[in-house]
Each structure stands twice: as structure tokens, then as C-alpha cells.
Design a protein around this motif. Structure first.
Motif, PDB file in Angstrom:
ATOM      1  N   HIS A  15      34.684 132.114  89.190  1.00 28.47           N
ATOM      2  CA  HIS A  15      33.498 131.543  89.841  1.00 28.47           C
ATOM      3  C   HIS A  15      32.239 132.388  89.645  1.00 28.47           C
ATOM      4  CE1 HIS A  15      35.919 128.482  91.742  1.00 28.47           C
ATOM      5  NE2 HIS A  15      36.668 129.383  92.351  1.00 28.47           N
ATOM      6  N   ASP A  16      32.334 133.507  88.893  1.00 30.60           N
ATOM      7  CA  ASP A  16      31.181 134.377  88.686  1.00 30.60           C
ATOM      8  C   ASP A  16      30.011 133.599  88.096  1.00 30.60           C
ATOM      9  OD1 ASP A  16      32.722 136.471  89.590  1.00 30.60           O
ATOM     10  OD2 ASP A  16      32.947 137.429  87.626  1.00 30.60           O
ATOM     11  N   LYS A  17      28.813 134.115  88.346  1.00 36.72           N
ATOM     12  CA  LYS A  17      27.604 133.457  87.862  1.00 36.72           C
ATOM     13  C   LYS A  17      27.517 133.540  86.342  1.00 36.72           C
ATOM     14  CE  LYS A  17      22.629 133.389  88.678  1.00 36.72           C
ATOM     15  NZ  LYS A  17      21.547 134.073  89.409  1.00 36.72           N
ATOM     16  N   ARG A  39      25.079 111.812  93.197  1.00 36.58           N
ATOM     17  CA  ARG A  39      26.129 112.625  92.585  1.00 36.58           C
ATOM     18  C   ARG A  39      27.396 112.649  93.433  1.00 36.58           C
ATOM     19  NH1 ARG A  39      24.311 117.430  89.229  1.00 36.58           N
ATOM     20  NH2 ARG A  39      26.215 118.260  90.105  1.00 36.58           N
ATOM     21  N   GLY A  40      28.520 112.601  92.763  1.00 35.62           N
ATOM     22  CA  GLY A  40      29.801 112.648  93.448  1.00 35.62           C
ATOM     23  C   GLY A  40      30.138 114.025  93.991  1.00 35.62           C
ATOM     24  N   ASP A  41      29.692 115.099  93.318  1.00 35.57           N
ATOM     25  CA  ASP A  41      30.062 116.444  93.761  1.00 35.57           C
ATOM     26  C   ASP A  41      29.203 116.954  94.915  1.00 35.57           C
ATOM     27  OD1 ASP A  41      27.761 116.770  92.219  1.00 35.57           O
ATOM     28  OD2 ASP A  41      28.552 118.419  91.011  1.00 35.57           O
ATOM     29  N   LYS A  42      27.905 116.753  94.846  1.00 37.66           N
ATOM     30  CA  LYS A  42      27.000 117.314  95.857  1.00 37.66           C
ATOM     31  C   LYS A  42      26.451 116.290  96.834  1.00 37.66           C
ATOM     32  CE  LYS A  42      25.509 121.234  93.128  1.00 37.66           C
ATOM     33  NZ  LYS A  42      24.374 121.986  92.619  1.00 37.66           N
ATOM     34  N   LYS A  43      26.688 115.004  96.557  1.00 37.04           N
ATOM     35  CA  LYS A  43      26.195 113.920  97.422  1.00 37.04           C
ATOM     36  C   LYS A  43      24.675 113.946  97.542  1.00 37.04           C
ATOM     37  CE  LYS A  43      30.581 113.140  98.373  1.00 37.04           C
ATOM     38  NZ  LYS A  43      31.304 113.937  97.415  1.00 37.04           N
ATOM     39  N   TYR A  90      28.163 125.389  93.112  1.00 36.74           N
ATOM     40  CA  TYR A  90      28.842 124.105  93.224  1.00 36.74           C
ATOM     41  C   TYR A  90      29.834 124.127  94.387  1.00 36.74           C
ATOM     42  CZ  TYR A  90      26.642 122.654  88.937  1.00 36.74           C
ATOM     43  OH  TYR A  90      25.696 122.291  88.006  1.00 36.74           O
ATOM     44  N   PRO A  91      30.217 122.963  94.882  1.00 37.60           N
ATOM     45  CA  PRO A  91      31.142 122.911  96.026  1.00 37.60           C
ATOM     46  C   PRO A  91      32.441 123.696  95.819  1.00 37.60           C
ATOM     47  CG  PRO A  91      30.169 120.747  95.692  1.00 37.60           C
ATOM     48  CD  PRO A  91      29.735 121.616  94.525  1.00 37.60           C
TER      49      PRO A  91
END
Length: 158
Positions: A15-17, A39-43, A90-91
Motif C-alpha cells: 500500500h506504499d505511496k 465511482r464504485g470505489d469512492k462513491k 483508496y478505500p
């Protein structure tokens, strides 16, 4: 490479930047309203687009991603700007600095957004400049892209 580029990179860094390249496009209707996806991931509402794959140009990415996220075949007709100073989480915890190339699009077929939905797109809708100004579920990055588009004035160095 059999897996997509983001999956490949994430398998190496977790998950690192990281810095990732994206491309997308703005499609306007006859009244000047622009098409956005929920968007489906962030709504959140966003300009359709997505991650560049190895071997793709930014134009190819923008056209492919636009179709994947809207079901509309388009062609990029004008480079609008490049946005490179936005960070996102991201989520799932993935961290990224985005480099986003945005094009103005032209539909290659009749636009029909009624009922279009998939994993990445919960809903499609055309928005006027005024409606976007009132919409609170648009990221700062996408708001800037749309503000510049409606003003037809693109600042360098984003």
C-alpha cells in the motif's frame, strides 16, 4: 505481463505511496453539460478515466477507460491538461500520487447512458457547470479539471 500494471506494482510495494499515470476525458452534450460517473470505489462523481497500462499511450488509455466506465466509444480530440500534484488514498489503503492526462472527447456513436452500470461505475449523469458547483461529492482534483474545462482556461503546473 498477464496482470494489470497496478496489481503488478502493488504486489511489489503493498500500500506504499507510488506515482501512477492515469488518463481520462470530458464529454459534453449539446447543451454543454459534461458526463460524470458515480465511482464504485469512492462513491464520488468523477471524470471518466483510469490507469495507464504498460505499452499504452495516454490517448489510448483515455479512450479505453472512457469506454470501460461509460459504454460509450469516444475519440480524444484535444489535450486539455496534465494534473500531477494530487495525492489519494483508496478505500483499500493504496496510496498514490496521480499524474492525470485529460482530453476533450467526441462520441463516435449515439450517447445512451440510461441504465449503464458496472463495478467501476454506479451511475452516469450529465451535469451543468452550475450543478457541479453545488455538487459536494466531487474530489478537488476533478473539480479543478471541470472548472478549467468550463472556463476554457488551463493553468500549467497542476
Amino acid at each position: 505481463m498477464t496482470q494489470d500494471y497496478i496489481s503488478y506494482i502493488r504486489s511489489k510495494v503493498g500500500h506504499d505511496k507510488v506515482l501512477l499515470a492515469f488518463a481520462g476525458g470530458i464529454l459534453a452534450d449539446q447543451e454543454g453539460c459534461v458526463l460524470l460517473q458515480l465511482r464504485g470505489d469512492k462513491k464520488t462523481w468523477a471524470v471518466p478515466g483510469g490507469a495507464m497500462e504498460l505499452g499504452e499511450s495516454s490517448k489510448e488509455t483515455a479512450e479505453r477507460e472512457f469506454f470501460e466506465e461509460t459504454g460509450i466509444k469516444v475519440e480524444a480530440i484535444r489535450l486539455l491538461n496534465i494534473y500531477s500534484h494530487f495525492d489519494e488514498v483508496y478505500p483499500n489503503g493504496d496510496q498514490v500520487q496521480t499524474l492525470v492526462v485529460i482530453y476533450e472527447m467526441r462520441a463516435l456513436e449515439e450517447v445512451d447512458i440510461i441504465g449503464f452500470q458496472n463495478e467501476e461505475t454506479l451511475k452516469l449523469s450529465f451535469f451543468s457547470e452550475e450543478a457541479i458547483a453545488k455538487e459536494v461529492t466531487i474530489s478537488d482534483k476533478h473539480r479543478l479539471m471541470l472548472t478549467e474545462y468550463f472556463a476554457d482556461s488551463f493553468a500549467l503546473g497542476h
